[in-house]
Scaffold this motif. Sequence first.
Motif, PDB file in Angstrom:
ATOM      1  N   TYR A 756      -2.914 -66.611  12.895  1.00  0.00           N
ATOM      2  CA  TYR A 756      -3.217 -65.187  12.818  1.00  0.00           C
ATOM      3  C   TYR A 756      -1.979 -64.320  12.903  1.00  0.00           C
ATOM      4  N   ALA A 757      -2.077 -63.185  12.266  1.00  0.00           N
ATOM      5  CA  ALA A 757      -0.988 -62.230  12.257  1.00  0.00           C
ATOM      6  C   ALA A 757      -1.064 -61.389  13.529  1.00  0.00           C
ATOM      7  N   PRO A 758       0.047 -60.716  13.867  1.00  0.00           N
ATOM      8  CA  PRO A 758       0.058 -59.908  15.087  1.00  0.00           C
ATOM      9  C   PRO A 758      -1.121 -58.947  15.175  1.00  0.00           C
ATOM     10  N   ALA A 759      -1.519 -58.383  14.038  1.00  0.00           N
ATOM     11  CA  ALA A 759      -2.612 -57.404  14.088  1.00  0.00           C
ATOM     12  C   ALA A 759      -3.873 -58.006  14.712  1.00  0.00           C
ATOM     13  N   GLN A 760      -4.176 -59.247  14.337  1.00  0.00           N
ATOM     14  CA  GLN A 760      -5.389 -59.864  14.879  1.00  0.00           C
ATOM     15  C   GLN A 760      -5.225 -60.264  16.333  1.00  0.00           C
ATOM     16  N   ILE A 761      -4.012 -60.682  16.676  1.00  0.00           N
ATOM     17  CA  ILE A 761      -3.778 -61.062  18.067  1.00  0.00           C
ATOM     18  C   ILE A 761      -3.958 -59.840  18.971  1.00  0.00           C
ATOM     19  N   ALA A 942     -30.351 -62.051   3.429  1.00  0.00           N
ATOM     20  CA  ALA A 942     -30.260 -60.674   2.976  1.00  0.00           C
ATOM     21  C   ALA A 942     -29.045 -60.496   2.066  1.00  0.00           C
ATOM     22  N   TRP A 943     -29.216 -59.598   1.089  1.00  0.00           N
ATOM     23  CA  TRP A 943     -28.067 -59.243   0.258  1.00  0.00           C
ATOM     24  C   TRP A 943     -27.249 -58.202   0.979  1.00  0.00           C
ATOM     25  N   VAL A 944     -25.956 -58.346   0.936  1.00  0.00           N
ATOM     26  CA  VAL A 944     -25.136 -57.453   1.715  1.00  0.00           C
ATOM     27  C   VAL A 944     -23.758 -57.371   1.070  1.00  0.00           C
ATOM     28  N   THR A 945     -23.119 -56.199   1.258  1.00  0.00           N
ATOM     29  CA  THR A 945     -21.733 -56.082   0.815  1.00  0.00           C
ATOM     30  C   THR A 945     -20.889 -55.684   2.023  1.00  0.00           C
ATOM     31  N   VAL A 946     -19.838 -56.421   2.245  1.00  0.00           N
ATOM     32  CA  VAL A 946     -18.926 -56.093   3.340  1.00  0.00           C
ATOM     33  C   VAL A 946     -17.534 -55.949   2.756  1.00  0.00           C
ATOM     34  N   ALA A 947     -16.664 -55.325   3.539  1.00  0.00           N
ATOM     35  CA  ALA A 947     -15.290 -55.152   3.066  1.00  0.00           C
ATOM     36  C   ALA A 947     -14.352 -55.261   4.245  1.00  0.00           C
ATOM     37  N   GLY A 948     -13.131 -55.639   3.967  1.00  0.00           N
ATOM     38  CA  GLY A 948     -12.158 -55.698   5.047  1.00  0.00           C
ATOM     39  C   GLY A 948     -10.807 -56.153   4.538  1.00  0.00           C
ATOM     40  N   LEU A 949      -9.834 -56.005   5.452  1.00  0.00           N
ATOM     41  CA  LEU A 949      -8.510 -56.531   5.148  1.00  0.00           C
ATOM     42  C   LEU A 949      -8.597 -58.048   5.149  1.00  0.00           C
ATOM     43  N   VAL A 950      -7.960 -58.645   4.194  1.00  0.00           N
ATOM     44  CA  VAL A 950      -8.002 -60.101   4.123  1.00  0.00           C
ATOM     45  C   VAL A 950      -7.031 -60.671   5.157  1.00  0.00           C
ATOM     46  N   LEU A 951      -7.572 -61.436   6.071  1.00  0.00           N
ATOM     47  CA  LEU A 951      -6.714 -62.021   7.104  1.00  0.00           C
ATOM     48  C   LEU A 951      -6.215 -63.394   6.694  1.00  0.00           C
ATOM     49  N   VAL A 952      -7.127 -64.245   6.355  1.00  0.00           N
ATOM     50  CA  VAL A 952      -6.769 -65.631   6.068  1.00  0.00           C
ATOM     51  C   VAL A 952      -7.589 -66.106   4.886  1.00  0.00           C
ATOM     52  N   GLU A 968     -11.413 -58.419   7.848  1.00  0.00           N
ATOM     53  CA  GLU A 968     -11.502 -57.672   9.091  1.00  0.00           C
ATOM     54  C   GLU A 968     -11.737 -56.205   8.771  1.00  0.00           C
ATOM     55  N   ASP A 969     -12.708 -55.597   9.430  1.00  0.00           N
ATOM     56  CA  ASP A 969     -12.797 -54.142   9.322  1.00  0.00           C
ATOM     57  C   ASP A 969     -12.593 -53.549  10.708  1.00  0.00           C
ATOM     58  N   GLU A 970     -12.960 -52.273  10.861  1.00  0.00           N
ATOM     59  CA  GLU A 970     -12.623 -51.621  12.118  1.00  0.00           C
ATOM     60  C   GLU A 970     -13.369 -52.200  13.308  1.00  0.00           C
ATOM     61  N   GLY A 971     -14.463 -52.874  13.040  1.00  0.00           N
ATOM     62  CA  GLY A 971     -15.266 -53.328  14.171  1.00  0.00           C
ATOM     63  C   GLY A 971     -15.232 -54.820  14.400  1.00  0.00           C
ATOM     64  N   LEU A 995      -7.276 -55.776   0.353  1.00  0.00           N
ATOM     65  CA  LEU A 995      -8.529 -55.222   0.853  1.00  0.00           C
ATOM     66  C   LEU A 995      -9.617 -55.687  -0.107  1.00  0.00           C
ATOM     67  N   LEU A 996     -10.587 -56.345   0.447  1.00  0.00           N
ATOM     68  CA  LEU A 996     -11.537 -57.058  -0.390  1.00  0.00           C
ATOM     69  C   LEU A 996     -12.962 -56.672   0.004  1.00  0.00           C
ATOM     70  N   ALA A 997     -13.786 -56.464  -0.997  1.00  0.00           N
ATOM     71  CA  ALA A 997     -15.208 -56.319  -0.723  1.00  0.00           C
ATOM     72  C   ALA A 997     -15.926 -57.532  -1.295  1.00  0.00           C
ATOM     73  N   ALA A 998     -16.884 -58.022  -0.555  1.00  0.00           N
ATOM     74  CA  ALA A 998     -17.618 -59.201  -1.009  1.00  0.00           C
ATOM     75  C   ALA A 998     -19.097 -58.892  -0.966  1.00  0.00           C
ATOM     76  N   ARG A 999     -19.786 -59.244  -2.042  1.00  0.00           N
ATOM     77  CA  ARG A 999     -21.208 -59.019  -2.101  1.00  0.00           C
ATOM     78  C   ARG A 999     -21.874 -60.375  -2.225  1.00  0.00           C
ATOM     79  N   GLY A1000     -22.878 -60.583  -1.422  1.00  0.00           N
ATOM     80  CA  GLY A1000     -23.543 -61.877  -1.493  1.00  0.00           C
ATOM     81  C   GLY A1000     -24.636 -61.992  -0.450  1.00  0.00           C
ATOM     82  N   ARG A1001     -25.095 -63.215  -0.301  1.00  0.00           N
ATOM     83  CA  ARG A1001     -26.210 -63.465   0.583  1.00  0.00           C
ATOM     84  C   ARG A1001     -25.705 -63.837   1.964  1.00  0.00           C
ATOM     85  N   LEU A1002     -26.371 -63.342   2.956  1.00  0.00           N
ATOM     86  CA  LEU A1002     -25.961 -63.639   4.318  1.00  0.00           C
ATOM     87  C   LEU A1002     -26.534 -64.991   4.737  1.00  0.00           C
TER      88      LEU A1002
END
Lengths: 1064, 533
Positions: A756-761, A942-952, A968-971, A995-1002
């Motif tokens: 992990y990068a410092p941000a995640q630590i 459920a169908w869902v779209t999430v987004a976040g900074l790509v960590l790994v 990773e997003d803000e939460g 920064l990636l958004a992914a749409r798919g099934r949970l």
Amino acid sequence: MSYAELQVTSNFSFLRGGSHPDELAITAAALGLSAIAITDRNSLAGVVRAHVGAKSAGIRLLVGARLDLQDGPSLLCFPSDRAAYGRLSRLLTVGRRRAPKGECRLSLDDVLSYDRGQIFVILAPPEPDEAFAELLEKLGRDWPGCCYLAGHYLYSGDDRRRLARLAALAEATAMPLVATNDVHYHGPGRRPLQDVLCCIREHCTLAEAGFHLDANAERHLKDAGEMTRLFANYPDAVARTVELAERCRFSLDELRYEYPAEPVPAGRSAQEELQRLTWIGARERYGVVIGTNVRDLLRHELDLIGKLEYAPYFLTVHDIVRFARERGILCQGRGSAANSAVCYCLGITAVDPARLDLLFERFISAERDEPPDIDVDFEHERREEVIQYVYEKYGRTRAGMTATVISYRAKSAIREVGKALGLSLDAVGALADNVWGWGGDQVEGEKVREIGLDPGDPTVAMAIRLARELTGFPRHLSQHVGGFVITRGALSEVVPITNAAMAERTVIEWDKNDLDALGILKIDLLSLGMLTCIHKGFDLIAQHHGRKLSLATVPAEDSAVYDMLCRADSIGVFQVESRAQMTMLPRLRPRNFYDLVIEVAIVRPGPIQGDMVHPYLRRRAGRERLEYPSKDLEDVLGKTLGIPLFQEQAMRIAIVAAGFTPSEADRLRRTMATFRHTGTIHTFRHKMIEGMAARGYDRDFAERCFKQIEGFGEYGFPESHAASFALLVYISAWMKHHYPAVFACALLNSQPMGFYAPAQIVRDAREHGAEVLPVDINHSDWDCTIEAGALRLGLRQIRHFQEVSAEILVAKRGPEHGGGYEGPEDLWRRTGLGVGALEKLADADAWRSTGLDRRQALWTLKRLNQPELPLFAAAQARPPSVHATKEAEVALPDMPIGEQVVQDYASLRLSLKDHPLRLLRPALDRRDIVENEMLLNLRAGAWVTVAGLVLVRQRPATASGVIFITIEDEGAVANIIVRPPVFESHRRIVLSSRLLAARGRLEREGMIIHVLAEELIDLSVDLDRLRENPDATSGQQPFARRCRAGHPRNAHPAAPIPQARSFR
Amino acid sequence: MENQENQNGRRILYLWLPYWPTDRLWRAQQAGRSTPTAELDKSLALALIAARQGGQRVAAVNMAAAEAGIGMGMMLTDARALLPELAVYPMAPEEDARALAGLADWCGRYSPWVSLDGDGAHDSGGQHGICLDVTGCAHLFGGEDAMLADLVRRMHGFAIQARLAIANSLGAAWAVARYGGQGTAIVPANETRAALKRLPVAALRLSPGAADALARLGLGRIGELYALPRGALTARFGREVTYRLDQALAKLSEPLLPRPACTSFWSRLAFAEPIGHRDHIARAAGQLINDLCTVLEREERGARRIELRLYLADGTVQRIKAGLNRASREPAHLLRLLAEHLPSLEAGFGADLMLLMVGQSNPLPAGQRTLDNGETGGIEELAPLLDRLGNRLGAANVARFVPVQSHLPEQAARLAPPLTRAVGEWRHVARRPVYLLPRPELVEAVAEVPDGPPVMFRWRGIAHRVQRGDGPERIAPEWWHDMQAGAARLAGETRDYYRIEDSRGQRYWLYRQGLYDDAMARIPDWYLHGFFA
């Protein structure tokens, strides 16, 4: 008539020979030659492999080298006995040590000083002249009776005439003529590859290579009949090859390894000393009263060690570990012999084998006459001290690092071959990148077609064929990460020593498999980042919490720690922080130390390829009946619920269930791990599966066991390794749970390490309740620190800021220099640091304690940059004053929060101010992108779209092409699974978006939630837009950015948010 | 001549060629001047790559590639991942520079003061531009609008993508063309400040460091610099920022670096319809010479070098240059010098503009007379002879051998023009015959198996008894020319050469095609390939 081939160039004369040494030896045996020599250019790098090959093929190997001299003809040199071998090895060492890496400089005088016991074959130059005749005469006098002249018949048109000339010369100088075929490859079919190697060497294509290439394909091994025919006029020359071979009786088997004497004090035997140290250690570990079972165990082990005379080895390791401990360097041993009670008592390991019921004998047995194996991990920042200690103690003449043979991989092979064949740049690139990528060693026609090439095209087909042949060819020798060989006598008499690329390092010409094959002892001194981290953590705990800890004294079996691990709350924890491990933790639910041992071992290629994971989990969860294939195997597999998880269990199965002898089982493992998988593997496979079937085992089970051994080959994890690692897992998890700020601090100070990068630590630390304070010129040290229980980020987090600058900054901040800095001018004057360095501090927004934000600080600093005040030195004497010309205040525009965050990331790779995703959230909302935290509340499917900074991004070799992405997003973080078809259609996005958004099934599996992506969207552009516009909107046409820049060169500006780590 | 010193009245045209390397490649392929593997479709994404740190990186793109997100400096692998169908060619900076210089010459039709932006040798795309000082030139075209329109139309016709701006400083024209976001723009002299206001500071041609620092300070647009005290800027950025700002705002003069051919003596002739006939060109040249000589006479100078340029309708420029040993302004002589070269002109599409300029001039000395270009020596003396021979025998028939690195005898040499300097070495000279048959001829031969020399052979019906034989020299085929061929066929094509002396003392070079092999059912054939002296 019989014949021995004396002049053989293998592919260890890099880019000159077209066959592996073992191929040559095996072919020579098949042709019925009476012996074969390997004479690589100024090198003995290939002889061990030839030795192994020759032994298995039943042909005698002549160890030798071709000496290419700077001032004379080339010679073949064959040592006649062990002593002469030592001299040859020393001669090569001399030549290599005085030349840059990879080269060797020798003169005839050098050879003359190491000539005793050698038999030489002189290679005539293309045009043997008077000078050569004179030299022959001289050498004939210098080396009476042990010097021959080589004659070739290479179909060059004037062979007869040349041979007649050489024969006359031989006659005149009384130097007997000997036939050789100057072999470069084992069979004529290798000529195309040989030509390609020549092109690689000369950096040209086949069409351009011209006379660099040989005219014909005659430099292959030929049998005695053919050689006799070619040398029909000189039958003696053929007969002499055998005569010469008979005179060289040296075999590599004679290299008897002798342990260094240093660790044994005078007046005691090694065994006595080992016993003494062991019992002293035992009292330290167990107290004055040692339990009978421990006592019995120790006695037993010591007996065995005594019987096999391994005591010096244990003492050598002990000495190195003792040195490390005296210097306060954390270390831990692992390896086959490491988890003995003796090693525990000697302090080499911290895992009590009595607790684990590890059987020492499984690794050292009287039957297998080979040295034990102990690897020692040290703190990565301090391993060099240990290495220097070894050099100092044993001297460079007796200690050396083992080599690693760097070989052509599929990718580099196709690249080089394609270039040589003259394929276009595009085609080569496409083949290398798309077909051969990611460790797949297979090229399928289908794939070739996909990238727009015709697999039926002869050039493409030839390129693929030759690349396959080239794959596995050695390219050069490199330095092994930590393998050391220490000898009693001079190391250079065992193996030539060459310079490494790194200054002050020397490397022997053999790698660890070679050493293994000869039974020569080596110790791996490895570096491990986690040990550094734990050491720093212990120091911080002692300093700020007044608690002294060591690897052995961390409170054991703390259930809160296991609770945390069961939640897969393991960012930063050793080994179990990878995606695969995080998925496994809640399923395996470790509750005690041995569970951690299993956790570490189970997520490895062996058990996964052997399909052992799910059966184990089912049995552990009680969903499958516990049963053993047989009573015998119950002993072997009892601890792991009947499922083989550890390397030695698989080996034991081969022995117990398939009837292998222990040495066969070991050969099996080694075949997998070491040299190329030659034909032997099928024999083993057959033997194992049939052997098990014959003993009544299920064929399917047998198959899986074999697959597992295959998987173990390269990534073997024996139980003892797993146990040593599990201890570090536990300790790092313990520290993370009890002292999250300290743990994060230690991790940050040990970077780069882990996933992990410092941000995640930092984020993880905050989630565990730690307070994190920003970098500041008046509060931060170089390292991150603990400030009243909070984590203060250190100056080391600032990109491109130098450690020396930090040292000066901190030193001049002391009270004797006037305490904290008032502002840029004050700091500049007191530290004398360059303005460039101070600007980096501004970029990091580290001037807040002086009341300046990053823009104001930069504005002030920019002014210092101008050398308008050469009299400044004089001004220094005066109290700090303003500039001579006070300038008007300039109001700079305020920096919007978005840009603040982006700038934080650019400089620090993290931001404490806000999360970029929170700033983008309004735009994301408009696109129906939900927060990662919401996933907890959604039902599976459920169908869902999430987004976040790509960590790994990870693409485990064992997951059949599935890619795991962590965003990773803000939460919270979310896990995305990308299956191969989705990946293929979203290649670029997967590989390059920040920064990636992914749409798919949970999907849900227990506590593990992930999104099975169907569609991926690259939102990286929005990150760049954050810079300017706080309420950036997604969905604007992406051209906006390019049009603004108006310039194709600006289309991809340097990314302020760094790329994630990929595929590890 | 215009007054160039009048800064305020100066008008600079900047022509930015954002996709020059790819446009250039496309044009080259259209013109068939290079031999690409495939014709490019202009609408396909195209990238040019160069070896940079870390491997092959994108150095230039065309618009289609840029729109697909391919950026400069990307690794080729990344670019391919992004766009698998991306067409890729190697970057050729020298050719780009050469063609750019050609285009700059062509721009001479608008103004004699043309210079390249930078040194012209860019090794990545997006950097190519041409500056023209069009002060006082626009009226020739009917005003700046018409001039720009004409240039745009022609660029369009050439399929060269261009962005243009005219302003009263190079800095402003540069900024507006590159960052203004429009295809063409004319900035009136009094609107420079306003036109630059919203552009990013990078448009001031600042060093990347300075532009970046300004942006970090929140001073990202040129307009934000106007209000700042100059002292505050100079104190922080040295003179760079204010200097560049002043240049752009035409407060500081910035001379264009003239291209070599720039001159103060020139004459110009434009045609309503392109002319292509040699007589018409010769007549036009004569008129230009007369005009020029009038100017020279007035200035009391004589030309040492002259250059005639024909601006062709396809956007290329043809030139004739002539040097004079002594200065002259004699129209007949100048015409004679040019006329010698007129036949070699390739005026294909016809010229719509001709310029005659003086490259170098001297004050004309009194009493100039003859002009002679005579000195010769060494190989130069051979050249006229070879030219005459070539004229008579056909140029292709006068040639010499140069060595080729190949083991195959028939490929070891090739014919080259007679004055070609031979590179490389002759190998195996001693072992090769002096005469090689154009095509090996089949012979019947009797020889010892497997690789003894023949004991007799029959060639063209005559039997030869072999007295002496030497060999074999084994030469394997160059397998890479036919990768489909199996190993067996390759072995079947391996040749064993023998040097043979027959009973009459004549010496031959024979070879056996194919090796004797247990597996070979076929009996190899024998060939005669050459004769020794």
